[in-house]
Design an enzyme around this catalytic site. Structure first.
Site, PDB file in Angstrom:
ATOM      1  N   ASN A  53      47.090  43.300  39.663  1.00  0.00           N
ATOM      2  CA  ASN A  53      48.491  44.479  39.197  1.00  0.00           C
ATOM      3  C   ASN A  53      49.373  43.505  39.082  1.00  0.00           C
ATOM      4  O   ASN A  53      49.459  42.177  39.292  1.00  0.00           O
ATOM      5  CB  ASN A  53      48.408  45.400  40.520  1.00  0.00           C
ATOM      6  CG  ASN A  53      49.380  46.497  39.899  1.00  0.00           C
ATOM      7  OD1 ASN A  53      49.027  47.176  38.933  1.00  0.00           O
ATOM      8  ND2 ASN A  53      50.412  46.906  40.824  1.00  0.00           N
ATOM      9  N   LYS A  54      50.674  44.355  38.649  1.00  0.00           N
ATOM     10  CA  LYS A  54      51.783  43.541  38.579  1.00  0.00           C
ATOM     11  C   LYS A  54      52.280  42.698  39.438  1.00  0.00           C
ATOM     12  O   LYS A  54      51.975  42.826  40.646  1.00  0.00           O
ATOM     13  CB  LYS A  54      52.922  44.689  38.225  1.00  0.00           C
ATOM     14  CG  LYS A  54      54.214  43.995  37.729  1.00  0.00           C
ATOM     15  CD  LYS A  54      54.128  43.088  36.444  1.00  0.00           C
ATOM     16  CE  LYS A  54      53.608  44.112  35.549  1.00  0.00           C
ATOM     17  NZ  LYS A  54      53.727  42.920  34.057  1.00  0.00           N
ATOM     18  N   ARG A  89      46.050  41.603  25.366  1.00  0.00           N
ATOM     19  CA  ARG A  89      46.422  41.448  26.650  1.00  0.00           C
ATOM     20  C   ARG A  89      45.170  41.325  27.305  1.00  0.00           C
ATOM     21  O   ARG A  89      44.327  42.255  27.371  1.00  0.00           O
ATOM     22  CB  ARG A  89      47.280  42.617  27.238  1.00  0.00           C
ATOM     23  CG  ARG A  89      48.743  42.595  26.336  1.00  0.00           C
ATOM     24  CD  ARG A  89      49.804  43.391  27.316  1.00  0.00           C
ATOM     25  NE  ARG A  89      50.194  42.607  28.454  1.00  0.00           N
ATOM     26  CZ  ARG A  89      50.918  43.179  29.383  1.00  0.00           C
ATOM     27  NH1 ARG A  89      51.258  44.460  29.595  1.00  0.00           N
ATOM     28  NH2 ARG A  89      51.084  42.350  30.618  1.00  0.00           N
ATOM     29  N   GLN A 104      60.273  46.725  35.055  1.00  0.00           N
ATOM     30  CA  GLN A 104      59.796  47.792  34.865  1.00  0.00           C
ATOM     31  C   GLN A 104      60.032  49.073  35.773  1.00  0.00           C
ATOM     32  O   GLN A 104      60.105  50.107  35.485  1.00  0.00           O
ATOM     33  CB  GLN A 104      58.299  47.719  34.883  1.00  0.00           C
ATOM     34  CG  GLN A 104      57.960  46.769  33.629  1.00  0.00           C
ATOM     35  CD  GLN A 104      57.677  45.414  34.126  1.00  0.00           C
ATOM     36  OE1 GLN A 104      58.117  44.963  34.953  1.00  0.00           O
ATOM     37  NE2 GLN A 104      56.473  44.869  33.390  1.00  0.00           N
ATOM     38  N   ASP A 108      45.360  47.010  36.942  1.00  0.00           N
ATOM     39  CA  ASP A 108      45.094  46.514  35.675  1.00  0.00           C
ATOM     40  C   ASP A 108      43.657  46.073  35.301  1.00  0.00           C
ATOM     41  O   ASP A 108      43.119  46.325  34.431  1.00  0.00           O
ATOM     42  CB  ASP A 108      46.064  45.561  35.108  1.00  0.00           C
ATOM     43  CG  ASP A 108      47.576  45.913  34.946  1.00  0.00           C
ATOM     44  OD1 ASP A 108      47.785  46.275  33.560  1.00  0.00           O
ATOM     45  OD2 ASP A 108      48.283  45.993  35.674  1.00  0.00           O
ATOM     46  N   ALA A 133      47.803  50.030  32.156  1.00  0.00           N
ATOM     47  CA  ALA A 133      46.426  50.079  31.813  1.00  0.00           C
ATOM     48  C   ALA A 133      45.767  51.232  31.215  1.00  0.00           C
ATOM     49  O   ALA A 133      45.394  50.926  30.319  1.00  0.00           O
ATOM     50  CB  ALA A 133      45.828  49.625  33.213  1.00  0.00           C
TER      51      ALA A 133
END
Length: 380
Positions: A263-264, A98, A212, A253, A66
């Site tokens: 978030n992820k 995105r 990630q 994010d 982010a």
């Protein structure tokens, strides 16, 4: 075009390596990125000569995270302005690259505002382009400063919640120098604890489907000399049950006005596990991640990624045969559900750590007050 690479070779840069920079070679200005899709196998730089190349780098996750997306967006606007392209068209494309990470639009709009303000003064497009670049560089610098402040605030919070040190921290996705103008968000807090001699173990979720955590967070932890262990995402529950987690630290994010955190994907299950096991669940993010225009978690647009990211596995320098450029792990034609993010409600968040301090408990009123206070206290 984004097909011009420069191999970094025997890279000895510290963990706080520059992952994005502006350069001005004789052939014209460019934005240079560390291509994160090639890590950890090799460190390769990707050179973007226009905003469309940067958009593609954002979509393919060559540049991600982010805060860094905000910086990239601002540099993308400046690149379009300096090279004489349509700034509004570039800004629109960058913002849409995105949808969930609000920092991207914040960075784009900040550079555009600087460009338009300068242009309105005397109509000089050259001066306006310089103003956009100055705004991008300022955002880059401010994010580095914010990262350092969050690290300090976060460690103070950990020491308050977990007196005695020896912190065993579980993290998800990647939140270090690869996502920031500085040393990151959640990872920066763990790194601060490591430097203070108070980190016992960093537990790193692999973070499926794009790994990630395995590819990037483990890479950064190893470079920093941290004690860390990698685990599959579905092993986190057994780790909690064994009493091996003292705190969960994640990034964000987008944070809605009510304190809901996108978030992820995989973050929400960790928050549920943390609540059940009475473990603090802490979000670390700069205030640029807070979006007062998004009222609640249900209003956050969650990016849906291609199904092949789930049905195939990709790895740098490995022969691939799948339609998405990976190794197939599911039958041909398998449908996949692949949200890039999930949303954690504020009642499951112990605290939000920002560059302006710690918010706990997390409420809409407290978040609005912190945001208002931040506008009156300049950072740096």
């Amino acid at each position: 075009m984004a097909d011009q690479y420069a191999q970094t070779g025997e890279d000895k840069r510290p963990t706080g390596m520059p992952v994005i920079r502006w350069e001005e070679p004789p052939e014209g200005p460019v934005v240079v990125l560390l291509d994160q899709t090639r890590l950890p196998a090799e460190e390769v730089e990707l050179v973007c000569t226009d905003a469309s190349a940067l958009v593609e780098a954002i979509r393919t996750l060559a540049v991600r995270g982010a805060p860094l997306l905000g910086i990239a967006g601002a540099y993308g606007v400046a690149l379009a302005a300096v090279r004489g392209f349509d700034v509004d068209e570039a800004a629109l494309a960058l913002e849409g690259a995105r949808p969930t990470a609000v920092n991207l639009s914040v960075g784009v709009r900040r550079a555009v505002a600087a460009y338009r303000t300068a242009l309105a003064k005397n109509g000089d497009t050259g001066a306006a382009a310089v103003a956009a670049l100055v705004a991008a560089r300022a955002l880059h610098r401010e994010d580095a400063e914010a990262s350092a402040r969050m690290a300090g605030h976060g460690l103070e919070l950990l020491d308050e919640l977990l007196p005695g040190g020896g912190h065993r921290i579980l993290t998800h996705c990647n939140t270090g120098s690869l996502v920031s103008g500085g040393e990151g968000t959640a990872f920066a807090v763990a790194l601060e604890a490591h430097r203070a001699g108070r980190l016992r173990r960093l537990w790193v979720d692999e973070t499926r489907p794009l790994l990630q955590g395995a590819r990037l967070t483990a890479y950064e932890a190893a470079r920093s000399g941290m004690a860390y262990s990698l685990l599959t995402d579905n092993a986190a529950g057994s780790l909690f049950a064994a009493g091996e987690v003292d705190a969960v630290l994640v990034g964000a994010d987008r944070i809605a006005a009510d304190g809901s955190v996108a978030n992820k994907v995989g973050s929400y299950p960790l928050a549920v596990l943390a609540r059940y096991h009475h473990v603090p669940f802490i979000v670390v993010a700069p205030l640029t991640t807070v979006d007062p225009e998004t009222p609640d978690g249900a209003s956050i647009e969650v990016e849906q990624r291609p199904g092949y990211e789930v049905t195939e596995v990709t790895a740098p320098q490995v022969t691939v045969t799948g339609a998405g450029g990976g190794i197939p792990v599911a039958p041909l034609g398998t449908q996949a559900y692949n949200p890039a993010f999930d949303v954690t409600p504020p009642e499951l968040v112990t605290a939000i750590v920002t560059e302006y301090g710690v918010l706990s408990p997390v409420t809409a009123e407290a978040l609005a007050e912190l945001s208002a206070r931040s506008r009156q206290v300049p950072i740096g």
